[in-house]
Design an enzyme around this catalytic site. Structure first.
Site, PDB file in Angstrom:
ATOM      1  N   CYS A  82      -7.475 -12.107 -17.876  1.00 48.38           N
ATOM      2  CA  CYS A  82      -8.365 -11.325 -18.741  1.00 48.38           C
ATOM      3  C   CYS A  82      -8.215  -9.825 -18.455  1.00 48.38           C
ATOM      4  O   CYS A  82      -7.177  -9.255 -18.730  1.00 48.38           O
ATOM      5  CB  CYS A  82      -9.801 -11.832 -18.579  1.00 48.38           C
ATOM      6  SG  CYS A  82     -10.864 -11.323 -19.926  1.00 48.38           S
ATOM      7  N   HIS A 172      -9.461 -17.649 -19.403  1.00 45.82           N
ATOM      8  CA  HIS A 172      -9.833 -17.919 -18.008  1.00 45.82           C
ATOM      9  C   HIS A 172      -9.375 -19.320 -17.591  1.00 45.82           C
ATOM     10  O   HIS A 172     -10.089 -20.295 -17.826  1.00 45.82           O
ATOM     11  CB  HIS A 172     -11.341 -17.784 -17.840  1.00 45.82           C
ATOM     12  CG  HIS A 172     -11.803 -16.361 -17.914  1.00 45.82           C
ATOM     13  ND1 HIS A 172     -11.877 -15.545 -16.804  1.00 45.82           N
ATOM     14  CD2 HIS A 172     -12.156 -15.588 -18.973  1.00 45.82           C
ATOM     15  CE1 HIS A 172     -12.268 -14.334 -17.171  1.00 45.82           C
ATOM     16  NE2 HIS A 172     -12.448 -14.340 -18.486  1.00 45.82           N
ATOM     17  N   GLU A 174      -9.398 -20.585 -14.741  1.00 47.53           N
ATOM     18  CA  GLU A 174     -10.223 -21.096 -13.635  1.00 47.53           C
ATOM     19  C   GLU A 174     -11.467 -21.831 -14.115  1.00 47.53           C
ATOM     20  O   GLU A 174     -12.102 -22.558 -13.352  1.00 47.53           O
ATOM     21  CB  GLU A 174     -10.611 -19.937 -12.699  1.00 47.53           C
ATOM     22  CG  GLU A 174     -11.644 -18.937 -13.247  1.00 47.53           C
ATOM     23  CD  GLU A 174     -11.038 -17.868 -14.152  1.00 47.53           C
ATOM     24  OE1 GLU A 174      -9.910 -18.068 -14.647  1.00 47.53           O
ATOM     25  OE2 GLU A 174     -11.700 -16.843 -14.390  1.00 47.53           O
ATOM     26  N   GLY A 228     -28.715 -29.702   7.402  1.00 49.39           N
ATOM     27  CA  GLY A 228     -27.960 -29.467   6.167  1.00 49.39           C
ATOM     28  C   GLY A 228     -26.468 -29.578   6.448  1.00 49.39           C
ATOM     29  O   GLY A 228     -26.046 -29.649   7.610  1.00 49.39           O
ATOM     30  N   VAL A 229     -25.689 -29.600   5.382  1.00 47.84           N
ATOM     31  CA  VAL A 229     -24.243 -29.814   5.518  1.00 47.84           C
ATOM     32  C   VAL A 229     -23.595 -28.722   6.386  1.00 47.84           C
ATOM     33  O   VAL A 229     -22.837 -29.000   7.315  1.00 47.84           O
ATOM     34  CB  VAL A 229     -23.555 -29.841   4.136  1.00 47.84           C
ATOM     35  CG1 VAL A 229     -22.061 -30.053   4.278  1.00 47.84           C
ATOM     36  CG2 VAL A 229     -24.167 -30.917   3.259  1.00 47.84           C
ATOM     37  N   ASP A 230     -23.920 -27.467   6.094  1.00 50.24           N
ATOM     38  CA  ASP A 230     -23.196 -26.377   6.746  1.00 50.24           C
ATOM     39  C   ASP A 230     -23.464 -26.318   8.252  1.00 50.24           C
ATOM     40  O   ASP A 230     -22.525 -26.252   9.048  1.00 50.24           O
ATOM     41  CB  ASP A 230     -23.560 -25.028   6.101  1.00 50.24           C
ATOM     42  CG  ASP A 230     -23.301 -25.030   4.603  1.00 50.24           C
ATOM     43  OD1 ASP A 230     -22.524 -25.891   4.148  1.00 50.24           O
ATOM     44  OD2 ASP A 230     -23.876 -24.192   3.895  1.00 50.24           O
ATOM     45  N   LYS A 369     -17.756 -24.869  -0.087  1.00 48.93           N
ATOM     46  CA  LYS A 369     -18.575 -26.046   0.213  1.00 48.93           C
ATOM     47  C   LYS A 369     -17.750 -27.342   0.233  1.00 48.93           C
ATOM     48  O   LYS A 369     -17.901 -28.163   1.135  1.00 48.93           O
ATOM     49  CB  LYS A 369     -19.676 -26.170  -0.845  1.00 48.93           C
ATOM     50  CG  LYS A 369     -20.767 -27.120  -0.473  1.00 48.93           C
ATOM     51  CD  LYS A 369     -21.706 -26.452   0.491  1.00 48.93           C
ATOM     52  CE  LYS A 369     -22.961 -27.210   0.751  1.00 48.93           C
ATOM     53  NZ  LYS A 369     -23.925 -26.375   1.483  1.00 48.93           N
TER      54      LYS A 369
END
Ligand code: XMP
Length: 513
Positions: A82, A172, A174, A228-230, A369
């Site tokens: 773009c 785009h 993505e 949590g995951v992190d 993530k």
């Protein structure tokens, strides 16, 4: 640690993180850096390819972000998306102008036709939908460039100069709406930049463990584990690296979902680390007694959390490093790149600055993530922890509307568990990104057996979203909702009515408080 690098040069576009995620999904490491990054820093990063992102500006505007012209002399392939495509045209002798209304200005899904002899589109269908969002267009393509895609409204949708390795697309690739978009990015990486795809979580694990060992030596590391995951994956990684030099402090505030505290503790029993679980339910509930205002609940919980953590840290004595589970989107969103600051994240800077330590280590700082989840699997964390949906720091306190009591929490825990259980049984977890129950403080009349009841209304909430900043309510099949409803009113005392929340965000938020 050496692996192939791709540089994503950030010109302020809204999809920059997505570009980086797509590149990583293709097995190639990349970093997003601001367009102002110096040439020497770029050379030191030694990228095999550079991607110019989109951006809100117009390349012909004197104040718009510009690319250093020397970038075109490095012999490194460039893909411009773009605004990035227009920058290539603008820099190399083409002409970019504002598109006239109803002509080459395009927004949204657009049928596009490709020349598949161009390496970018090789092996892909010769037409498909692309996602457009541009008000400017390339009126004149630079010398040496070929036109390799067009749409009904615009003749210049993609350009390339294969001899120099320069490619530009107006759309785009993505964004999910672009058919085969990731395949185009893959072609850029593998066909054009010659990538081998050496970015894997197995290597990342091995290298990071080695780096943590080198850095920490025989020092001590402290980590606040939320479940949590992190923070769980960060803890598992450091545990694998340095074993009992790590102390994890898990503050169980009694506001977790059913069995969650025990699950977290179990998952870490396989490592020889110092695991401290502080059972602080009573403390938190005492502090929350009589409090009904959501922001006040958050403040109390946040403050108390820090106090408990600090008291534990004092017992441990001087630690050398504090480990945090900061991940790459937090870093990008906190304004490290040039994209506008979207929100200041809960995890960043959430801990007291008076805990006595020398340095912070953030071993997940460069991971997305989905990569964090994959790393968690490599480290042997159980699937329920790795796939855990986001859960707010204040926990169920903001899902019990009004005053929080132990009885209400227990009621909610059971109902929430049934909801999640039925969703799992119906194999619907993949269709929703966050789902939970809310105990409203509305009571209504019902009839059960032969008797009248006057009990609570429970709300079910489920959203489908990619960024949690906007969200759509999930179309859960009626028969699943029915099973959830029947089970909850039968199995959970004090609930006699179930409602399903059918508001999107905005105007509602995901949580009720
Ligand atoms: P909202 O309700 O703002 O939620 O649409 C967006 C996302 O943020 C989570 N959330 C929180 N997370 N502390 C947290 O750590 C909080 O106070 C908090 N409030 C909301 C929410 O669960 C959703 O994923």
């Amino acid at each position: 640690m050496s692996h192939e690098n791709v540089l994503i040069l950030d010109f302020g576009g809204q999809y920059n993180q997505l570009i980086a995620r797509r590149v990583r999904e293709c097995g190639v490491y990349c970093e997003v850096k601001p367009y102002t990054t110096s040439l020497s820093e770029i050379k030191a990063f030694s990228p095999i390819g550079i991607i110019f992102t989109g951006g809100p500006g117009s390349v012909y505007d004197a104040h718009s972000p510009q690319a250093d012209p020397e970038l075109f002399t490095l012999g490194i392939p460039i893909l411009g998306i773009c605004y990035g495509c227009q920058l290539i045209a603008h820099n190399l002798g083409g002409k970019v102008t504002a598109a006239q209304e109803d002509s080459a200005r395009e927004f949204g899904k657009t049928e596009t036709f490709f020349n598949t002899s161009c390496k970018l589109f090789r092996g892909l269908p010769d037409s498909g939908v692309t996602w457009m969002s541009h008000g400017d267009y390339m009126e004149q393509v630079p010398a040496g460039f070929a036109l390799v895609a067009h749409s009904a409204a615009c003749p210049n949708v993609a350009i390339c100069d294969e001899s120099r390795g320069f490619y530009g697309v107006q759309f785009h690739p993505e964004v999910n709406h672009t058919e085969n978009g990731t395949a185009m990015i893959r072609n850029f990486l593998y066909e054009i930049c010659g990538a081998k795809g050496d970015w894997t979580m197995v290597d990342y694990k091995t290298n990071t463990i080695r780096q943590i060992r080198e850095k920490v030596g025989d020092g001590k590391v402290l980590l606040a584990l939320s479940g949590g995951v992190d923070s769980s994956v960060a803890a598992a990684l450091v545990a694998e690296a340095i074993g009992n030099q790590l102390t994890c402090v898990f503050v169980d505030h009694g506001l977790m979902r059913l069995n969650e505290g025990d699950e977290v503790e179990d998952a870490f029993s396989k490592w020889d680390i110092n695991f401290v679980r502080v059972n602080a339910e009573e403390l938190f509930l005492t502090k929350l007694a009589g409090v009904t205002e959501p922001e006040r609940k958050r403040k109390i919980i946040g403050e108390e959390f820090i106090r408990v953590f600090e008291a534990e840290a004092k017992k441990i004595g001087k630690v050398d490093y504090l480990c945090q589970g900061t991940i790459y989107p937090d870093v990008i969103e906190s304004g490290a790149g040039d994209a506008a600051v979207i929100k200041s994240h809960h995890n960043v800077g959430g801990l007291p600055d008076y805990v006595d330590f020398k340095e912070i280590i953030e071993p997940l700082r460069m991971l997305f993530k989905d990569e964090v989840r994959q790393l968690g699997r490599e480290l042997g964390l159980p699937e329920y922890l790795v796939m855990r949906q986001p859960f707010p720091g204040p926990g169920l306190a903001i899902r019990v509307i009004g005053e929080v009591t132990k009885e209400k929490l227990d009621t909610l825990r059971l109902a929430d568990h049934i909801f999640r259980d039925e969703i799992a049984k119906a194999n619907l977890e993949g269709t929703m990104n966050q789902y939970f129950a809310v105990l409203t403080n509305v009571q209504s009349v019902g009839v059960m057996g032969d008797g009248r009841t006057y009990d609570y209304t429970l709300a079910l909430r489920s959203v489908t979203t990619t960024d949690f900043m906007t969200a759509d309510w999930t179309r859960i099949p009626y028969e699943v909702l029915d099973r959830v409803s029947v089970r909850i009113v039968n199995e959970v005392p004090h609930i006699n009515r179930i409602v399903y929340d059918i508001t999107s965000k905005p105007p509602a938020t995901i949580e009720w408080e």
